[in-house]
Motif scaffolding. Structure first.
Motif, PDB file in Angstrom:
ATOM      1  N   PRO A 118      -9.024  -0.382  -9.771  1.00 10.85           N
ATOM      2  CA  PRO A 118      -9.231  -1.561  -8.924  1.00 10.85           C
ATOM      3  C   PRO A 118      -8.056  -2.527  -8.918  1.00 10.85           C
ATOM      4  O   PRO A 118      -7.906  -3.308  -7.972  1.00 10.85           O
ATOM      5  CB  PRO A 118     -10.488  -2.212  -9.528  1.00 10.85           C
ATOM      6  CG  PRO A 118     -10.583  -1.668 -10.923  1.00 10.85           C
ATOM      7  CD  PRO A 118     -10.015  -0.294 -10.870  1.00 10.85           C
ATOM      8  N   ILE A 162      -5.333   4.904   3.382  1.00  9.43           N
ATOM      9  CA  ILE A 162      -6.470   4.249   2.723  1.00  9.43           C
ATOM     10  C   ILE A 162      -7.400   5.289   2.119  1.00  9.43           C
ATOM     11  O   ILE A 162      -7.879   5.159   0.986  1.00  9.43           O
ATOM     12  CB  ILE A 162      -7.222   3.351   3.726  1.00  9.43           C
ATOM     13  CG1 ILE A 162      -6.324   2.184   4.155  1.00  9.43           C
ATOM     14  CG2 ILE A 162      -8.519   2.834   3.115  1.00  9.43           C
ATOM     15  CD1 ILE A 162      -6.918   1.313   5.238  1.00  9.43           C
ATOM     16  N   ALA A 163      -7.668   6.363   2.862  1.00  6.56           N
ATOM     17  CA  ALA A 163      -8.563   7.413   2.374  1.00  6.56           C
ATOM     18  C   ALA A 163      -7.948   8.159   1.184  1.00  6.56           C
ATOM     19  O   ALA A 163      -8.664   8.559   0.259  1.00  6.56           O
ATOM     20  CB  ALA A 163      -8.885   8.387   3.498  1.00  6.56           C
ATOM     21  N   ARG A 164      -6.648   8.339   1.192  1.00  8.89           N
ATOM     22  CA  ARG A 164      -5.988   9.016   0.065  1.00  8.89           C
ATOM     23  C   ARG A 164      -6.186   8.229  -1.231  1.00  8.89           C
ATOM     24  O   ARG A 164      -6.520   8.807  -2.279  1.00  8.89           O
ATOM     25  CB  ARG A 164      -4.499   9.180   0.347  1.00  8.89           C
ATOM     26  CG  ARG A 164      -4.171  10.102   1.491  1.00  8.89           C
ATOM     27  CD  ARG A 164      -2.670  10.256   1.633  1.00  8.89           C
ATOM     28  NE  ARG A 164      -2.296  10.780   2.935  1.00  8.89           N
ATOM     29  CZ  ARG A 164      -1.077  11.176   3.262  1.00  8.89           C
ATOM     30  NH1 ARG A 164      -0.098  11.089   2.380  1.00  8.89           N
ATOM     31  NH2 ARG A 164      -0.818  11.644   4.465  1.00  8.89           N
ATOM     32  N   LEU A 165      -5.966   6.929  -1.171  1.00 12.73           N
ATOM     33  CA  LEU A 165      -6.127   6.106  -2.360  1.00 12.73           C
ATOM     34  C   LEU A 165      -7.595   6.023  -2.780  1.00 12.73           C
ATOM     35  O   LEU A 165      -7.907   6.036  -3.980  1.00 12.73           O
ATOM     36  CB  LEU A 165      -5.567   4.709  -2.103  1.00 12.73           C
ATOM     37  CG  LEU A 165      -4.034   4.633  -2.029  1.00 12.73           C
ATOM     38  CD1 LEU A 165      -3.585   3.279  -1.500  1.00 12.73           C
ATOM     39  CD2 LEU A 165      -3.404   4.902  -3.392  1.00 12.73           C
ATOM     40  N   ALA A 166      -8.497   5.964  -1.808  1.00  6.91           N
ATOM     41  CA  ALA A 166      -9.917   5.872  -2.130  1.00  6.91           C
ATOM     42  C   ALA A 166     -10.424   7.138  -2.819  1.00  6.91           C
ATOM     43  O   ALA A 166     -11.324   7.080  -3.670  1.00  6.91           O
ATOM     44  CB  ALA A 166     -10.725   5.613  -0.854  1.00  6.91           C
ATOM     45  N   ALA A 167      -9.855   8.297  -2.455  1.00  3.41           N
ATOM     46  CA  ALA A 167     -10.313   9.572  -3.023  1.00  3.41           C
ATOM     47  C   ALA A 167      -9.670   9.884  -4.374  1.00  3.41           C
ATOM     48  O   ALA A 167     -10.114  10.792  -5.077  1.00  3.41           O
ATOM     49  CB  ALA A 167     -10.002  10.710  -2.042  1.00  3.41           C
ATOM     50  N   ALA A 198      -4.779   4.191  -9.507  1.00  2.00           N
ATOM     51  CA  ALA A 198      -6.036   4.628  -8.907  1.00  2.00           C
ATOM     52  C   ALA A 198      -7.162   3.631  -9.130  1.00  2.00           C
ATOM     53  O   ALA A 198      -8.222   3.750  -8.510  1.00  2.00           O
ATOM     54  CB  ALA A 198      -6.443   5.987  -9.479  1.00  2.00           C
ATOM     55  N   GLN A 207       0.835  -1.205   0.000  1.00  2.00           N
ATOM     56  CA  GLN A 207       0.000   0.000   0.000  1.00  2.00           C
ATOM     57  C   GLN A 207       0.869   1.255   0.000  1.00  2.00           C
ATOM     58  O   GLN A 207       0.589   2.218  -0.734  1.00  2.00           O
ATOM     59  CB  GLN A 207      -0.920  -0.005   1.217  1.00  2.00           C
ATOM     60  CG  GLN A 207      -1.850   1.212   1.295  1.00  2.00           C
ATOM     61  CD  GLN A 207      -2.592   1.266   2.612  1.00  2.00           C
ATOM     62  OE1 GLN A 207      -2.023   1.570   3.654  1.00  2.00           O
ATOM     63  NE2 GLN A 207      -3.874   0.944   2.576  1.00  2.00           N
TER      64      GLN A 207
END
Length: 376
Positions: free
Chosen positions: A279, A130-135, A277, A84
């Motif tokens: 899946p 985790i939030a950085r990658l999700a956004a 970015a 990650q």
């Protein structure tokens, strides 16, 4: 040369030079003097500070090499955290190249690019990893791509040669374009970058690298990490390159196509940013480690600039460093017999030769200061 350049390294480009190397300079191997005798557990932090560009990748690779030297297996949890961090750190570096380095080195609006960069999720300190990658996907759609990352990739895969250039032209015409977006810079660079051929030998890929042979070459030649060559190749042959255009996840033909021009290499950073970015982003970058013997370990990872390798040998107590070697992408890509040097030497005597040299350097992205010499 200033003290800073002496410490960090400095490359001199000699476009059109055919009576000598088209690249001179480099960076010193400080580790040969700094590492021996040090507490091995302090080395990952030290190496992250010394190699401050792509520091996260260096720290992780150093930890993995140290575990391999001690015969310690990486747990599933450790592997997931490291993967990650590598994914996020590589996305950060690609955004930095696009939003800051391109405009800075080309003398365009670097201030607006810096603001655009700071607003990107991978660079936001208020979000956890985790939030950085999700956004990131939604941010790319709104502030860079003008379409969903999935649609952008489908368009790219349908026409790899033209898709990025065509997209840049279209997006540059949008009135609502984010002022810090690198789209205008990319659109302006495309004609010259597409004309700059950069064919080379088969690029470095983890799956075709003999790690044990590479370690033996590092043992046999104290200067190998400054002037590497692929084990099994004669030292006088052309040296392979490494970068986001030739990942293990890519088919060899796809990698060769991306590496055929400066534009393909520049575009590969954008393509990889979009893939990271998506899946399948968690599986994009490969990493691994190998125990070479008691107290002797090697680790590698695909990071923003290419394939990075750390090799450590420990004293018999297992706590102190006997030797630590780092083979970074810049030493392959800025090799005087490498693909970049060959492309520089081939530049014609007429035309925008200095501009072309700077653009070639941007495409290969060495992590040291670059100067185009006046003899151009």
């Amino acid at each position: 040369m200033t003290d800073t350049r002496a410490l960090a390294g400095h490359l001199r480009l000699h476009p059109g030079r055919r009576d000598g190397p088209a690249i001179s300079g480099g960076r010193p191997d400080w580790l040969a003097r700094l590492a021996p005798g040090r507490d091995a557990d302090t080395m990952p932090t030290l190496l992250g500070a010394l190699f401050s560009l792509c520091a996260d990748a260096h720290r992780d690779c150093a930890r993995a090499a140290l575990r391999a030297a001690r015969g310690q297996a990486e747990s599933a949890a450790e592997a997931a955290v490291a993967a990650q961090a590598l994914r996020l750190g590589t996305a950060r570096e690609h955004l930095l190249r696009l939003g800051h380095e391109l405009p800075r080195r080309l003398g365009t609006n670097a201030t607006a690019g810096a603001a655009w960069l700071r607003a990107s999720p991978p660079w936001r300190d208020d979000l956890d990893p985790i939030a950085r990658l999700a956004a990131l996907p939604a941010w790319l759609q709104q502030h860079l791509l003008g379409m969903s990352p999935a649609d952008w990739l489908r368009r790219h895969e349908a026409a790899p040669d033209e898709a990025v250039a065509g997209w840049a032209r279209e997006q540059a015409a949008r009135r609502e374009l984010d002022p810090g977006s690198p789209v205008h810079t990319l659109a302006a660079l495309a004609p010259l970058a597409r004309a700059l051929a950069t064919p080379g030998p088969a690029a470095l890929r983890p799956g075709t690298t003999d790690w044990a042979a590479l370690a033996r070459a590092m043992d046999a030649d104290a200067g190998f990490c400054r002037l590497p060559h692929r084990p099994g190749d004669a030292a006088a042959t052309r040296v392979p390159d490494t970068g986001p255009w030739c990942r293990e996840a890519d088919a060899p033909a796809q990698a060769a196509q991306a590496g055929a021009s400066a534009w393909g290499r520049l575009g590969a950073r954008l393509v990889e940013l979009v893939r990271l970015a998506g899946p399948d982003g968690a599986r994009r970058l490969q990493r691994g480690a190998l125990a070479l013997g008691p107290g002797d370990g090697l680790a590698w990872c695909e990071m923003a600039r290419g394939l990075l390798l750390h090799r450590v040998r420990l004293e018999t107590d297992g706590r102190r460093v006997a030797a630590w070697q780092v083979l970074a992408p810049t030493e392959w890509n800025a090799h005087p017999r490498g693909t970049l040097a060959q492309a520089l030497a081939a530049l014609p005597d007429t035309g925008p030769r200095s501009e072309a040299a700077r653009l070639l350097a941007l495409a290969f992205d060495p992590c040291v200061d670059v100067e185009v010499m006046a003899d151009a």
